[in-house]
Scaffold this active site. Structure first.
Site, mmCIF file in Angstrom:
data_model
loop_
_atom_site.group_PDB
_atom_site.id
_atom_site.type_symbol
_atom_site.label_atom_id
_atom_site.label_comp_id
_atom_site.label_asym_id
_atom_site.label_seq_id
_atom_site.Cartn_x
_atom_site.Cartn_y
_atom_site.Cartn_z
ATOM 1 N N LYS A 184 29.811 15.823 -31.505
ATOM 2 C CA LYS A 184 28.948 16.770 -32.073
ATOM 3 C C LYS A 184 29.332 18.144 -31.878
ATOM 4 C CE LYS A 184 25.280 19.179 -31.143
ATOM 5 N NZ LYS A 184 25.629 20.332 -31.924
ATOM 6 N N GLY A 237 28.706 24.188 -22.798
ATOM 7 C CA GLY A 237 27.900 25.036 -23.203
ATOM 8 C C GLY A 237 27.207 25.794 -22.305
ATOM 9 N N SER A 238 25.945 26.338 -22.513
ATOM 10 C CA SER A 238 25.357 27.330 -21.477
ATOM 11 C C SER A 238 24.825 26.429 -20.393
ATOM 12 C CB SER A 238 24.395 27.973 -22.163
ATOM 13 O OG SER A 238 23.311 27.238 -22.622
ATOM 14 N N GLU A 259 30.612 21.432 -18.385
ATOM 15 C CA GLU A 259 31.356 22.689 -18.110
ATOM 16 C C GLU A 259 30.482 23.842 -18.672
ATOM 17 O OE1 GLU A 259 34.009 22.976 -16.493
ATOM 18 O OE2 GLU A 259 34.546 21.029 -16.364
ATOM 19 N N CYS A 293 33.866 31.566 -21.483
ATOM 20 C CA CYS A 293 33.380 31.438 -20.193
ATOM 21 C C CYS A 293 34.301 31.719 -19.312
ATOM 22 C CB CYS A 293 33.372 29.841 -20.040
ATOM 23 S SG CYS A 293 35.321 28.930 -20.366
ATOM 24 N N GLU A 394 24.976 35.893 -17.537
ATOM 25 C CA GLU A 394 26.257 35.771 -18.208
ATOM 26 C C GLU A 394 25.718 36.589 -19.839
ATOM 27 O OE1 GLU A 394 27.041 31.874 -20.225
ATOM 28 O OE2 GLU A 394 29.218 32.338 -19.780
HETATM 29 P P1 NAD Z 1 24.885 25.949 -26.236
HETATM 30 O O1 NAD Z 1 24.671 25.660 -24.853
HETATM 31 O O2 NAD Z 1 24.198 26.926 -27.193
HETATM 32 O O3 NAD Z 1 25.558 24.914 -27.131
HETATM 33 C C1 NAD Z 1 26.638 24.095 -26.662
HETATM 34 C C2 NAD Z 1 26.436 22.753 -27.461
HETATM 35 O O4 NAD Z 1 25.369 22.047 -26.919
HETATM 36 C C3 NAD Z 1 26.185 22.959 -28.971
HETATM 37 O O5 NAD Z 1 26.876 21.760 -29.678
HETATM 38 C C4 NAD Z 1 24.721 22.686 -29.005
HETATM 39 O O6 NAD Z 1 24.276 22.313 -30.298
HETATM 40 C C5 NAD Z 1 24.349 21.636 -28.130
HETATM 41 N N1 NAD Z 1 23.046 21.450 -27.501
HETATM 42 C C6 NAD Z 1 22.400 22.379 -27.306
HETATM 43 N N2 NAD Z 1 20.938 22.140 -26.758
HETATM 44 C C7 NAD Z 1 21.200 20.748 -26.597
HETATM 45 C C8 NAD Z 1 20.519 19.631 -26.465
HETATM 46 N N3 NAD Z 1 19.148 19.838 -25.846
HETATM 47 N N4 NAD Z 1 20.748 18.335 -26.480
HETATM 48 C C9 NAD Z 1 21.956 18.154 -26.883
HETATM 49 N N5 NAD Z 1 22.897 19.028 -27.368
HETATM 50 C C10 NAD Z 1 22.443 20.365 -27.214
HETATM 51 O O7 NAD Z 1 26.181 26.967 -25.865
HETATM 52 P P2 NAD Z 1 27.270 28.072 -26.840
HETATM 53 O O8 NAD Z 1 26.400 29.135 -27.360
HETATM 54 O O9 NAD Z 1 27.616 26.799 -27.946
HETATM 55 O O10 NAD Z 1 28.454 28.144 -26.051
HETATM 56 C C11 NAD Z 1 28.468 29.305 -25.363
HETATM 57 C C12 NAD Z 1 28.248 28.858 -23.777
HETATM 58 O O11 NAD Z 1 29.109 27.719 -23.442
HETATM 59 C C13 NAD Z 1 28.381 29.982 -22.798
HETATM 60 O O12 NAD Z 1 27.402 29.853 -21.574
HETATM 61 C C14 NAD Z 1 29.827 29.537 -22.160
HETATM 62 O O13 NAD Z 1 29.933 30.066 -20.705
HETATM 63 C C15 NAD Z 1 29.802 28.228 -22.254
HETATM 64 N N6 NAD Z 1 31.301 27.697 -22.097
HETATM 65 C C16 NAD Z 1 31.463 27.294 -21.046
HETATM 66 C C17 NAD Z 1 33.034 26.666 -20.798
HETATM 67 C C18 NAD Z 1 33.371 26.160 -19.586
HETATM 68 O O14 NAD Z 1 34.313 25.338 -19.519
HETATM 69 N N7 NAD Z 1 32.963 26.286 -18.418
HETATM 70 C C19 NAD Z 1 33.781 26.863 -21.920
HETATM 71 C C20 NAD Z 1 33.494 27.452 -22.948
HETATM 72 C C21 NAD Z 1 32.024 28.030 -23.040
#
Ligand code: NAD
Length: 507
Positions: A184, A237-238, A259, A293, A394
């Site tokens: 996804k 993600g976040s 991550e 990130c 962040e």
């Molecule tokens: P996000 O958390 O909004 O979304 C990430 C993914 O999770 C998306 O596909 C989203 O649709 C899905 N998602 C959200 N809520 C969910 C739920 N309740 N159940 C299942 N899936 C769900 O993050 P974003 O805005 O896409 O990306 C930015 C974030 O990602 C930043 O915080 C960044 O630091 C982090 N990030 C971390 C790394 C790492 O390796 N540590 C790398 C890249 C980005």
């Protein structure tokens, strides 16, 4: 296979990829993906899928697992290697679509695809390793070993900021280890995710081995997590998202690898090469418009060189060219969306209210063509206190905070003083300080005389504290999250031998 992905006309409607076919979502609903450099440009329309679509994808992945698991790992690896070559052929096309979908500048988009190529080659090599272990038994005529086995169906949930690289870090090691995948992607970058999956399919993956569903976290992500046939969730993600998913996976006793966010810092000591540090800090802070990130969102500077560094850094930030990432002269592209733009700008207002000194930037750009997109000025705050929100939370945008400190020890303390622990960097010419920083930094990644960004795929990637839950992607660690250990004892004595008992009898 449908060739719907070959040409992207903007108004095209795309479908989910399930069991080797592009198929319509049963909802009939779609969402649009926009070019953040020009919100009038629609990149395409994508399925707003639901739990039933997700179930179909898991059905397919579950059905395909048996055959894929029994395909010899070197044979699985051949397909991954072929995908690497196909990615090379289509690198420019993917990179350009990535710029259109999420805004990073073209040279960085090429780097994103290159990272997936590197990962594909590396994962393919793993097909002839997947090393287990043997160890002596305490009993005679008995053999002891442990082998890796795949988990089953892996749910892969990814963000938009590295829309090809991050899926590759998860999907390719998962596949080579013998798992099947339901993917996804983030809703801001569905097109390049589809192209990546299309390439995997063209490389020869059997139907159902990789499936892709687009839609929201609640309607697709959550059903994926809930499905008992999905044995592991790998999410980037976040931290808010990660905590929510990890909590639910904990209740379900499901394997989960997270991550998450970062609040990374570069430390610049008084003995550092200041011009080199400015170069690194500029790239770390404003590369991908700060939406990495590992972005450098804090620069911790020894007071003896603070003014010198700040003057040079601000002058360089002022000179950055902002615009559409497809223009090769542009240094900083748009941020991914209007909501991201607003959230970044809110932090600029918070920084001002907290009393940080706005040294440069701070504006949403609305002049001329920039007004059509989501552009934020590179922004530099000075005299930032480590406890301010802009130094703790962040921001995920082109905003960085200069924090003066009095000593090396204070720099380390400030660098470690957030809830995150992804990437920290030290600029110094003193080898003792460099090694002390390596020892003391609370982060999964450390750089010496280089910025906080720039990971290579052959080393583990991930963070400590609120950045993750102990797993690492990439490197030899990549397959850990996607395999189970199976310990095997072969007794060829022809008699019952009781460990810990028979060999101690008569003591
Ligand atoms: P996000 O958390 O909004 O979304 C990430 C993914 O999770 C998306 O596909 C989203 O649709 C899905 N998602 C959200 N809520 C969910 C739920 N309740 N159940 C299942 N899936 C769900 O993050 P974003 O805005 O896409 O990306 C930015 C974030 O990602 C930043 O915080 C960044 O630091 C982090 N990030 C971390 C790394 C790492 O390796 N540590 C790398 C890249 C980005």
């Amino acid at each position: 296979m449908t060739k719907t992905l070959e040409k992207t006309t903007g108004q095209q409607v795309y479908h989910n990829f399930i069991d080797g076919k592009w198929i319509k979502s049963e909802t009939g609903r779609t969402f649009a993906s926009f070019n953040p450099a020009n919100l009038d440009e629609v990149v395409g329309h994508f399925p707003l899928s639901n739990a039933n679509d997700t179930k179909l994808a898991v059905d397919a992945a579950h059905k395909a697992f048996h055959g894929w698991k029994h395909t010899p790992a070197p044979e699985r690896a051949e397909i991954i290697l072929k995908a690497a070559y196909l990615l090379e052929t289509r690198k420019e096309e993917l990179a350009r679509n990535m710029v259109r979908e999420m805004g990073k500048v073209i040279k960085e988009a090429r780097g994103d695809v290159q990272e997936a190529i590197d990962m594909a080659k590396y994962a393919a090599g793993e097909g002839r390793r997947l090393l287990g272990m043997t160890t002596p038994s305490e009993l005679r005529n008995k053999f002891a070993m442990a082998v890796r086995v795949p988990i089953g169906v892996i749910g892969v949930i990814t963000p938009w900021n590295f829309p090809v690289a991050i899926p590759s870090w998860k999907i390719l090691p998962a596949l080579v280890a013998g798992n099947t995948v339901v993917f996804k992607p983030a809703s801001d970058t569905p097109l390049v995710a589809m192209q990546f999956v299309e390439i995997l399919n063209e490389a020869g993956l059997p139907p159902g081995v990789v499936n892709l569903i687009t839609g929201s976290g609640s309607e697709v992500g959550m059903p994926l997590i809930e499905d008992p046939r999905v044995g592991c969730i790998s999410v980037t993600g976040s931290s808010v998202t990660g905590r929510r998913i990890a909590g639910r996976c904990g209740e379900l006793m499901k394997r989960i690898s997270c991550e998450l966010g970062g609040k990374n810092a570069i430390c610049v000591m008084e003995d550092a090469d200041i011009d080199l540090a400015v170069d690194g800090a500029l790239w770390g802070s404003f590369g991908t418009a700060g939406q990495r990130c590992t972005a450098t969102s804090r620069i911790i500077i020894h007071e003896k060189v603070y003014k010198q560094f700040a003057d040079k850094f601000v002058a360089r930030a002022k000179a950055l060219k902002i615009g559409d990432g497809l223009d090769p002269k542009v240094d900083v592209g748009p941020v991914v969306s209007k909501s991201q733009l607003e959230s970044i700008h809110e932090y600029v207002e918070i920084g001002k209210k907290e009393g940080a000194k706005l040294l440069f930037g701070g504006r949403i750009l609305t002049e001329g063509e920039l007004g059509k997109g989501c552009f934020h000025e590179p922004t530099v705050f000075g005299d930032v206190k480590p406890t301010m929100r802009i130094a703790q939370e962040e921001i995920f945008g082109p905003v960085t905070a200069l924090i003066p400190v009095k000593s090396f020890e204070e720099a380390i303390e400030v660098a470690n003083g957030t809830e995150y622990g992804l990437s920290l960097s030290m600029y110094t010419h003193d080898v003792n300080r460099a090694f002390k920083a390596i020892e003391e930094f609370e982060s999964g990644i450390v750089y010496i005389n280089a910025p906080t960004i720039g990971a290579e795929i052959q080393l583990p990637f991930g963070g400590v504290k609120q950045t993750g839950n102990g797993h690492r992607e990439a490197g030899t660690t990549a397959i850990e999250q996607f395999t189970e250990w199976k310990s095997v004892y072969v007794d060829y004595s022809g008699a019952l031998q009781r460990a810990q008992i028979d060999n101690y009898e008569g003591e």
